[in-house]
Design an enzyme around this catalytic site. Sequence first.
Site, PDB file in Angstrom:
ATOM      1  N   GLU A 230      -3.052   6.743   5.537  1.00 19.36           N
ATOM      2  CA  GLU A 230      -1.909   5.856   5.787  1.00 19.36           C
ATOM      3  C   GLU A 230      -1.650   5.139   4.480  1.00 19.36           C
ATOM      4  OE1 GLU A 230       0.087   2.747   5.847  1.00 19.36           O
ATOM      5  OE2 GLU A 230      -1.486   1.844   7.092  1.00 19.36           O
ATOM      6  N   CYS A 264       2.204  -2.731   4.976  1.00 17.49           N
ATOM      7  CA  CYS A 264       2.702  -1.379   4.702  1.00 17.49           C
ATOM      8  C   CYS A 264       4.071  -1.164   5.331  1.00 17.49           C
ATOM      9  CB  CYS A 264       1.719  -0.336   5.227  1.00 17.49           C
ATOM     10  SG  CYS A 264       0.097  -0.409   4.450  1.00 17.49           S
TER      11      CYS A 264
END
Length: 459
Positions: A230, A264
Amino acid sequence: MSDITTVNPATGEEIATYSRLSREEACAAVDKCHAAFEQWRLRSLDDRAQVIKNLGKALRDHKEELARLMTEEVGKLIGDSRDEVELCAAICDYTAANGPRELADEQRDPNNAGRGIVTYSPIGVIYGVQPWNFPAYQVIRYAIANLMTGNGVVLKHASNCTGSGLKIAEIFAEGGLPENLFTVLVIDHDTSDAIVEHDKVRGVTLTGSDGAGKHIAEAAGKVLKPLVLELGSNDAYLVLEDTDIDKAAEVCARARLYNNGQTCINGKRFIVTDKVYDAFLEKFVAKFEATRIGDPLAEDSDMGPMARRDLREDVQKQVDQSVEKGARIACGGEIPDGPGAFYPATVLVDVAPGQPAYDDEIFGPVASVIRAKNDEDAMRLANDSRYGLGGGILCGDTDRAIELAKTHFDTGMVFINTYGVADPSMPFGGVKNSGYGREHGGFGIKEFANAKAIFVGAE
């Protein structure tokens, strides 16, 4: 081998010092985790689920203690830290309630046998390399899923939140997790590469930059280890012609500034159709200018400091380079005087390809506002990125937005008329340079499971 000293980014004061493990010590810890796994994998799904439920309770019991430590280590607002611990406990609850069903044996009817069984078996020790922006959640996200699967878990946490990682290990022990099954490795990057190669490590997961992802992917690929990544993103939020401007400005400001702009899936590029551009920009900038920056432990602060001073310097460099290449500062954009790693809520306009504000991920409270000709052009600009983690759509026609999200948005996640971080019931992950693999929503517990086919002859 140098020690790790954690520093409070709001004050610049040192918090604690930790000694790193040698390579031999770290590898021995992996061996112990594997030995614990050999017993854990034999526990029933219901037994594992009960332990995980107890871990959720233990997290709630220590919420204030863990939340304060996270705020001191990385500068998160104390309210956000409390919410993070609650999210971690909710992940435990969801996994305990749904894990046994997700991992239950499946019956099939193969052509070459009387019947077939698909069973999900644990594979061993899973190594996680995790970042600092969510010191508890990033750990819980992969650890709880893999414990449910029956795997062992080892963690290399970001150095500036070393204390949070060790505190989670203490909480897990109090919650009844078997000894050594979750192990924190306080190590350097060279030793980390050796852990990837360790023969008892059967899978690797990393959350971080795309550069870090490439490094880990290369290391894991050389030894044929499965991997979940990720990575970074520069998520686009589309503000379409039929949007409610007040709501759009509110949602987009939260999307950019949540967690001090260090998430993120923060919104980073705000692509606004020409018809509503001026009205949106006025309200959006006003939201940023009204943001109260201060002590993250104070209940009335809207935003705390960035996590480290060097990260703040990186953000300033990206802002300066963008301005040099034609961007304009609508508000913010300068490092303030005083202690700590504070940075103002910043809006850049006239953002275009070739600027860091357009091409790259700015991991701090800086919003890039981009003008689009119309809705179709906005969608094109949103996908004009090497990243593809998340994104958003602000509009009046929800059905149309859903169709855009399903058919045209090239990301792993899309938020329509809202902003959110993660939910245990929904898959989390991206495409392109934002990585691969999924966590949450039942997907994470099968990423490092052996889907084993058993063929049974006619009886």
